[in-house]
Design a protein around this motif. Sequence first.
Motif, PDB file in Angstrom:
ATOM      1  N   UNK A 239       0.812  -1.206   0.000  1.00 54.97           N
ATOM      2  CA  UNK A 239       0.000   0.000   0.000  1.00 54.97           C
ATOM      3  C   UNK A 239       0.842   1.250   0.000  1.00 54.97           C
ATOM      4  N   UNK A 240       0.213   2.375  -0.323  1.00 55.64           N
ATOM      5  CA  UNK A 240       0.882   3.673  -0.285  1.00 55.64           C
ATOM      6  C   UNK A 240      -0.180   4.748  -0.136  1.00 55.64           C
ATOM      7  N   UNK A 241       0.252   5.991  -0.033  1.00 59.65           N
ATOM      8  CA  UNK A 241      -0.672   7.096   0.161  1.00 59.65           C
ATOM      9  C   UNK A 241      -1.444   7.486  -1.066  1.00 59.65           C
ATOM     10  N   UNK A 242      -1.128   6.877  -2.225  1.00 62.85           N
ATOM     11  CA  UNK A 242      -1.846   7.203  -3.459  1.00 62.85           C
ATOM     12  C   UNK A 242      -3.007   6.251  -3.707  1.00 62.85           C
ATOM     13  N   UNK A 243      -3.464   5.569  -2.681  1.00 61.43           N
ATOM     14  CA  UNK A 243      -4.620   4.664  -2.805  1.00 61.43           C
ATOM     15  C   UNK A 243      -5.824   5.440  -3.325  1.00 61.43           C
ATOM     16  N   UNK A 244      -6.553   4.819  -4.230  1.00 64.80           N
ATOM     17  CA  UNK A 244      -7.651   5.528  -4.893  1.00 64.80           C
ATOM     18  C   UNK A 244      -8.722   6.002  -3.920  1.00 64.80           C
ATOM     19  N   UNK A 245      -8.891   5.309  -2.785  1.00 70.98           N
ATOM     20  CA  UNK A 245      -9.931   5.682  -1.843  1.00 70.98           C
ATOM     21  C   UNK A 245      -9.370   6.288  -0.558  1.00 70.98           C
ATOM     22  N   UNK A 246      -8.080   6.645  -0.574  1.00 67.30           N
ATOM     23  CA  UNK A 246      -7.472   7.180   0.646  1.00 67.30           C
ATOM     24  C   UNK A 246      -8.104   8.513   1.037  1.00 67.30           C
TER      25      UNK A 246
END
Length: 304
Positions: A239-246
């Motif tokens: 995971x990373x902070x660019x997750x589509x639903x973050x």
Amino acid sequence: MPGTSEPETPASAARARIARTGRLLREPVLDAVCAGAVDLARAAAEEEADSPAEVGRHLGVEAEAERLVLHRFECLSRAYVGWTWTVVVTRASRIRKATVNDVILTPGEGAVLAPAWVPWSERLRPGDVGVGDLLPTAVDDPRLALRASDAEEIDDPEAWMGLGIGRPRMLSTFGREEAAERWYGGDSGPDASIAKVAPAACLTCGFHVRLVGALGRLFGVCANELAPDDGRVTAVDHGCGAHSEALVAPSAHPEPVPFDEDPSDLTPTDIELVGVAAHSPGSVPDQPPGTADADAGPEPYGHS
């Protein structure tokens, strides 16, 4: 009968072989003439070293074979610390004069040696193959297998074999497991620093494109151009902070508001004309430089 010999039996032949082997296995006897030629050996070592100062004390003599001995001298050269001068001295049969056969430098205890030679296939590391380089793959590479020979190890061989149409070989079970362990344990796995603080896993991200086949159960490819793993394989629990639903933000490029350019039939209290300044995507101000509105706050979610 005198003058005749008995035919050789298996037992006598075996005794003859043992006798011959015993003679070969006996330790060679130190030849006294060759062992006493210390001065001759030292002179040969000094000539080979081009300097008497690089040949030190006599370290001893060793019998190498019949009438063949090794004289060893300390090497004082700073370039060969821990090495020894080894002079091979020998003599012919029934000749009482020793001669020098060879002079070589041999490593001793504590000598500086070059590392053991390693084949290129074992020295190769990820990233070593550059533009124009060709990396050969052995015909018996355990990471690859003929599709028919490996398909028997999975539950649905027909679907799996269909993915290999047009290729003579594809990943074997060993190669697949090796790749999975490498990917999962590296920067693409759940233990990466960026994955530990991610708001959600790649499994629920809209930019995560799952792989097909057996590896698709655990891995996919990131398709977010702004993500650090764009175009790379990531585990489903990476995971990373660019997750589509973050963080779902309002549209950065809303549709322009349609209005009548001739509001003559409307009173000023009915509508207020507002101009929409168009600009390219990104966080840029809509007002000219130097005319910042003091009442306008920053763009949502930390952008300004």
